[in-house]
Design a protein around this motif. Structure first.
Motif, PDB file in Angstrom:
ATOM      1  N   ASP A  90      35.944  93.825  23.014  1.00 40.42           N
ATOM      2  CA  ASP A  90      35.580  92.264  23.419  1.00 40.42           C
ATOM      3  C   ASP A  90      35.314  92.461  24.967  1.00 40.42           C
ATOM      4  O   ASP A  90      36.486  93.079  25.526  1.00 40.42           O
ATOM      5  CB  ASP A  90      36.440  91.275  22.961  1.00 40.42           C
ATOM      6  CG  ASP A  90      36.158  91.032  21.227  1.00 40.42           C
ATOM      7  OD1 ASP A  90      35.280  91.839  20.710  1.00 40.42           O
ATOM      8  OD2 ASP A  90      37.112  90.230  20.772  1.00 40.42           O
ATOM      9  N   VAL A  91      34.515  91.905  25.614  1.00 33.36           N
ATOM     10  CA  VAL A  91      34.259  91.841  26.730  1.00 33.36           C
ATOM     11  C   VAL A  91      33.849  90.466  27.301  1.00 33.36           C
ATOM     12  O   VAL A  91      33.240  89.447  26.649  1.00 33.36           O
ATOM     13  CB  VAL A  91      33.019  92.624  27.229  1.00 33.36           C
ATOM     14  CG1 VAL A  91      32.461  92.365  28.807  1.00 33.36           C
ATOM     15  CG2 VAL A  91      33.146  93.985  27.171  1.00 33.36           C
ATOM     16  N   ASP A  92      34.620  90.065  28.369  1.00 29.06           N
ATOM     17  CA  ASP A  92      34.701  88.705  28.688  1.00 29.06           C
ATOM     18  C   ASP A  92      33.659  88.468  29.714  1.00 29.06           C
ATOM     19  O   ASP A  92      33.280  89.154  30.445  1.00 29.06           O
ATOM     20  CB  ASP A  92      35.960  88.104  29.624  1.00 29.06           C
ATOM     21  CG  ASP A  92      37.242  87.866  28.511  1.00 29.06           C
ATOM     22  OD1 ASP A  92      37.103  87.690  27.341  1.00 29.06           O
ATOM     23  OD2 ASP A  92      38.427  88.045  28.942  1.00 29.06           O
ATOM     24  N   THR A  93      32.782  87.246  29.578  1.00 23.59           N
ATOM     25  CA  THR A  93      31.647  86.894  30.457  1.00 23.59           C
ATOM     26  C   THR A  93      31.394  85.337  30.408  1.00 23.59           C
ATOM     27  O   THR A  93      32.443  84.725  30.044  1.00 23.59           O
ATOM     28  CB  THR A  93      30.071  87.651  29.869  1.00 23.59           C
ATOM     29  OG1 THR A  93      29.214  87.545  31.040  1.00 23.59           O
ATOM     30  CG2 THR A  93      30.037  86.993  28.549  1.00 23.59           C
ATOM     31  N   ILE A  94      30.254  85.261  31.028  1.00 27.61           N
ATOM     32  CA  ILE A  94      30.192  83.763  31.051  1.00 27.61           C
ATOM     33  C   ILE A  94      28.745  83.462  30.378  1.00 27.61           C
ATOM     34  O   ILE A  94      28.142  84.114  30.315  1.00 27.61           O
ATOM     35  CB  ILE A  94      30.165  83.103  32.780  1.00 27.61           C
ATOM     36  CG1 ILE A  94      29.072  84.102  33.473  1.00 27.61           C
ATOM     37  CG2 ILE A  94      31.561  83.191  33.222  1.00 27.61           C
ATOM     38  CD1 ILE A  94      29.004  83.452  34.588  1.00 27.61           C
ATOM     39  N   GLY A  95      28.647  81.942  30.379  1.00 29.10           N
ATOM     40  CA  GLY A  95      27.297  81.662  29.771  1.00 29.10           C
ATOM     41  C   GLY A  95      26.893  80.189  29.956  1.00 29.10           C
ATOM     42  O   GLY A  95      27.605  79.428  30.534  1.00 29.10           O
ATOM     43  N   LEU A  96      25.786  79.655  29.208  1.00 33.10           N
ATOM     44  CA  LEU A  96      25.298  78.373  29.251  1.00 33.10           C
ATOM     45  C   LEU A  96      24.911  78.108  27.886  1.00 33.10           C
ATOM     46  O   LEU A  96      24.909  78.988  27.043  1.00 33.10           O
ATOM     47  CB  LEU A  96      23.996  78.304  29.906  1.00 33.10           C
ATOM     48  CG  LEU A  96      24.294  78.936  31.363  1.00 33.10           C
ATOM     49  CD1 LEU A  96      22.832  79.038  32.009  1.00 33.10           C
ATOM     50  CD2 LEU A  96      24.865  77.724  32.508  1.00 33.10           C
ATOM     51  N   GLU A  97      25.178  76.842  27.611  1.00 32.64           N
ATOM     52  CA  GLU A  97      24.621  76.113  26.219  1.00 32.64           C
ATOM     53  C   GLU A  97      23.345  75.488  26.200  1.00 32.64           C
ATOM     54  O   GLU A  97      23.124  74.793  27.129  1.00 32.64           O
ATOM     55  CB  GLU A  97      25.939  75.236  25.888  1.00 32.64           C
ATOM     56  CG  GLU A  97      27.253  75.887  25.595  1.00 32.64           C
ATOM     57  CD  GLU A  97      28.455  74.853  25.434  1.00 32.64           C
ATOM     58  OE1 GLU A  97      29.413  75.273  24.840  1.00 32.64           O
ATOM     59  OE2 GLU A  97      28.258  73.654  25.733  1.00 32.64           O
ATOM     60  N   TRP A  98      22.936  75.694  25.175  1.00 34.68           N
ATOM     61  CA  TRP A  98      21.572  74.756  24.876  1.00 34.68           C
ATOM     62  C   TRP A  98      22.200  73.567  23.861  1.00 34.68           C
ATOM     63  O   TRP A  98      22.723  73.935  22.720  1.00 34.68           O
ATOM     64  CB  TRP A  98      20.582  75.792  24.085  1.00 34.68           C
ATOM     65  CG  TRP A  98      20.020  76.920  25.077  1.00 34.68           C
ATOM     66  CD1 TRP A  98      20.231  77.948  25.279  1.00 34.68           C
ATOM     67  CD2 TRP A  98      18.752  76.554  25.777  1.00 34.68           C
ATOM     68  NE1 TRP A  98      19.457  78.574  26.099  1.00 34.68           N
ATOM     69  CE2 TRP A  98      18.477  77.526  26.461  1.00 34.68           C
ATOM     70  CE3 TRP A  98      17.800  75.327  26.012  1.00 34.68           C
ATOM     71  CZ2 TRP A  98      17.123  77.863  27.285  1.00 34.68           C
ATOM     72  CZ3 TRP A  98      16.574  75.399  26.747  1.00 34.68           C
ATOM     73  CH2 TRP A  98      16.565  76.762  27.635  1.00 34.68           C
ATOM     74  N   LEU A  99      21.759  72.558  24.375  1.00 34.30           N
ATOM     75  CA  LEU A  99      22.511  71.162  23.685  1.00 34.30           C
ATOM     76  C   LEU A  99      20.965  70.441  23.254  1.00 34.30           C
ATOM     77  O   LEU A  99      20.151  70.456  23.956  1.00 34.30           O
ATOM     78  CB  LEU A  99      23.144  70.416  24.469  1.00 34.30           C
ATOM     79  CG  LEU A  99      24.431  71.364  25.059  1.00 34.30           C
ATOM     80  CD1 LEU A  99      25.334  70.088  25.960  1.00 34.30           C
ATOM     81  CD2 LEU A  99      25.286  71.560  23.952  1.00 34.30           C
ATOM     82  N   LEU A 100      21.319  70.068  21.960  1.00 35.39           N
ATOM     83  CA  LEU A 100      20.270  68.878  21.499  1.00 35.39           C
ATOM     84  C   LEU A 100      21.023  67.662  22.050  1.00 35.39           C
ATOM     85  O   LEU A 100      22.096  67.170  21.667  1.00 35.39           O
ATOM     86  CB  LEU A 100      19.997  68.823  20.030  1.00 35.39           C
ATOM     87  CG  LEU A 100      19.582  67.818  19.375  1.00 35.39           C
ATOM     88  CD1 LEU A 100      17.872  67.745  20.011  1.00 35.39           C
ATOM     89  CD2 LEU A 100      19.421  67.632  18.011  1.00 35.39           C
ATOM     90  N   VAL A 101      20.225  66.675  22.707  1.00 39.67           N
ATOM     91  CA  VAL A 101      20.757  65.494  23.341  1.00 39.67           C
ATOM     92  C   VAL A 101      20.044  64.379  22.730  1.00 39.67           C
ATOM     93  O   VAL A 101      18.749  64.409  22.471  1.00 39.67           O
ATOM     94  CB  VAL A 101      20.754  65.409  24.731  1.00 39.67           C
ATOM     95  CG1 VAL A 101      21.811  66.673  25.077  1.00 39.67           C
ATOM     96  CG2 VAL A 101      19.422  65.769  25.315  1.00 39.67           C
ATOM     97  N   ALA A 102      20.605  63.169  22.869  1.00 38.86           N
ATOM     98  CA  ALA A 102      20.026  62.040  22.452  1.00 38.86           C
ATOM     99  C   ALA A 102      20.181  60.757  23.738  1.00 38.86           C
ATOM    100  O   ALA A 102      21.390  60.935  24.425  1.00 38.86           O
ATOM    101  CB  ALA A 102      20.431  61.619  21.185  1.00 38.86           C
ATOM    102  N   GLN A 103      19.490  59.873  23.712  1.00 43.58           N
ATOM    103  CA  GLN A 103      19.722  58.744  24.707  1.00 43.58           C
ATOM    104  C   GLN A 103      21.131  58.184  24.224  1.00 43.58           C
ATOM    105  O   GLN A 103      21.238  57.849  22.833  1.00 43.58           O
ATOM    106  CB  GLN A 103      18.479  57.706  24.409  1.00 43.58           C
ATOM    107  CG  GLN A 103      17.361  58.254  24.930  1.00 43.58           C
ATOM    108  CD  GLN A 103      17.073  58.186  26.695  1.00 43.58           C
ATOM    109  OE1 GLN A 103      17.945  57.653  27.235  1.00 43.58           O
ATOM    110  NE2 GLN A 103      15.996  58.692  27.014  1.00 43.58           N
ATOM    111  N   SER A 104      21.727  57.558  25.227  1.00 46.64           N
ATOM    112  CA  SER A 104      22.856  56.811  24.814  1.00 46.64           C
ATOM    113  C   SER A 104      22.618  55.687  24.199  1.00 46.64           C
ATOM    114  O   SER A 104      23.880  55.504  23.492  1.00 46.64           O
ATOM    115  CB  SER A 104      23.840  56.724  26.348  1.00 46.64           C
ATOM    116  OG  SER A 104      23.185  56.047  27.105  1.00 46.64           O
ATOM    117  N   LYS A 105      21.647  55.014  24.325  1.00 41.93           N
ATOM    118  CA  LYS A 105      21.461  53.867  23.715  1.00 41.93           C
ATOM    119  C   LYS A 105      21.000  53.823  22.291  1.00 41.93           C
ATOM    120  O   LYS A 105      21.073  52.808  21.576  1.00 41.93           O
ATOM    121  CB  LYS A 105      20.577  52.870  24.359  1.00 41.93           C
ATOM    122  CG  LYS A 105      20.981  52.546  26.073  1.00 41.93           C
ATOM    123  CD  LYS A 105      22.421  51.672  25.914  1.00 41.93           C
ATOM    124  CE  LYS A 105      22.522  51.201  27.228  1.00 41.93           C
ATOM    125  NZ  LYS A 105      23.830  50.326  27.337  1.00 41.93           N
TER     126      LYS A 105
END
Length: 465
Positions: free
Chosen positions: A263-278
């Motif tokens: 295993d190798v440690d690295t960094i990354g980003l997430e893809w999120l499904l988002v909705a309006q807060s209201k």
């Protein structure tokens, strides 16, 4: 028997019978109308609960992964007979889609955590991860970020935002060193980039795509490359909240030979499904349930969204989870009664008031008003007036029967509601008076029976008539 003898009056029993029959008809009609009203209320409530809701989903390119995921989600909602429907609105790119979302012209969107986050965005699910693979020529390991800063770096990514991310991590954004970080030419291989003078290649790709990419195994067999760990991954993730700590698992790039070997440690980003807060908690909870229960149907053929994960529900998460999604993720979904208890209480109170008003109006308009007991005293007094013409005990018996018939009708009417108790004392007084008078008249006739001459005169009078 005298020709003047009165005949019984049958009006009272017939009138009571007609009134009872009419009221029974009205009660039946009222029951039918009540059932119809109840059915209408139930149908209306069900229609209200099941009423469809259309959500606008802003996506990037029409053929991009966001648009294709949205299309899959729309199909899943339809196949599950959900009350939710999607209206997919393509934009030129994902940045424009997020701008549409930020203007409140869309309910849903997909974003990568290094994008400009709309303040009203709330997370529903993690659709995928982008990993940063730090690659160098075979045998030339990069031991630290400080060493990486000295090299010319090629960035393999879908857009310029990948190069901007690397410059930001290396703190090159506002320095002349930023020129050392360049976007790789489209289609360039690792070998070509190393031959062109680049000392390192940073590839940013979906984790789901990396697993399916066979080119890493081919590179390894032709001579290999070095996959480097990012030694300060934890510190970078702490410094930049949009970045997450990630791990490249053993054999993720190549199974044979295994790359990486561990295993190798690295960094990354997430893809999120988002909705309006209201957006309502109920709507988002229903949407989250559909997403998490149908993951296999939502995965794209290229691997995007093939491993959907719950959004972080911690209050310190980079993008806070929507309360509706948090409800489902934390298994805190309320039952129908719990969710709508207050509304049901108000609705029942309103229905009770409306029902009472409806019943009062219906009764007032359609129901025959009960006859007052005092009004029947007139019939009793009429018997009293005709009593003086009763010349025989038989005639008194007929009057007595008529009086008892009226009394029986009043008792039955009071029981079934066709006669009201209004004026009952007056009726009682009249009844007792006439009854006593009949008794006195009976005693008088017993003591003074009519003479034979009276009978003859009575017969002649009857014949002459």
């Amino acid at each position: 028997m005298s020709a003047e003898a009165p005949t019984p009056h049958p009006e009272m029993p017939r009138r009571r019978s007609r009134v009872v029959k009419s009221n029974r008809t009205q009660i039946l009609l009222f029951s039918i109308l009540t059932l119809i009203l109840t059915a209408a209320v139930v149908w209306g409530g069900r229609a209200w609960v099941r009423n469809s809701e259309t959500l606008v989903f802003a996506v990037g390119e029409a053929n991009g992964p966001e648009a294709r995921f949205a299309a899959r989600l729309a199909a899943v909602l339809k196949n599950n007979s959900s009350r939710l429907q999607l209206k997919i609105v393509p934009n030129g790119d994902n940045a424009k889609a997020l701008s549409q979302f930020d203007r409140k012209e869309a309910n849903l969107a997909i974003l990568r955590t290094d994008a400009r986050i709309p303040p009203r965005a709330r997370a529903l699910a993690i659709l995928d991860h982008d990993l940063l693979l730090l690659i160098s020529p075979n045998g030339k390991k990069i031991k630290s970020i400080a060493e990486l800063k000295k090299k010319k770096i090629a960035v393999v990514a879908d857009s310029e935002s990948g190069a901007a991310l690397v410059r930001n991590i290396l703190e090159f954004s506002d320095t002349p060193d930023a020129a050392r970080v360049q976007m790789a030419p489209p289609g360039a291989t690792f070998d070509q980039l190393f031959a062109a003078g680049f000392g390192a290649v940073v590839k940013i790709a979906h984790a789901s795509q990396i697993v399916k990419d066979k080119s890493y195994e081919q590179y390894t067999r032709r001579g290999g490359f070095t996959l480097n760990a990012i030694d300060s991954a934890k510190a970078i993730a702490r410094k930049y909240p949009a970045i997450s700590e990630e791990t490249v698992a053993t054999g993720m790039l190549s199974a044979s030979p295994a790359v990486p070997a561990e295993d190798v440690d690295t960094i990354g980003l997430e893809w999120l499904l988002v909705a309006q807060s209201k957006l309502s908690t109920t709507t988002v909870s229903d949407l989250a349930r559909i997403i998490y229960e149908n993951k296999a149907e939502l995965a794209l053929t290229d691997g995007f969204a093939s491993k959907i994960e719950p959004a972080a529900t911690d209050k310190d998460a980079f993008i806070v989870a929507h309360p509706g999604a948090a409800e489902y993720i934390n298994d805190e979904i309320k039952s129908f009664v719990e969710r709508y208890s207050d509304l049901m209480y108000v609705a029942l109170a309103a229905l009770s008031i409306i029902g009472s008003i409806f019943a009062a109006i219906y009764t007032k308009v359609t129901r025959i008003a009960p006859e007052k007991a005092s009004q029947l005293a007139t019939a009793i007094l009429d018997i009293g007036e005709r009593m003086e013409y009763a010349k025989s005990l038989d005639a008194l018996d007929e009057l007595q029967d008529e009086l008892e018939t009226i009394l029986r009708g009043v008792v039955i009417g009071l029981r079934d509601g066709t006669i009201s108790s209004d004026g009952l004392d007056t009726f009682k007084l009249g009844y007792e008076f006439v009854r006593d008078e009949i008794g006195l008249r009976r005693e008088h006739l017993k003591r003074h029976p009519p003479s034979q001459d009276d009978k003859v005169v009575a017969v002649k009078t009857a014949q002459s008539a």
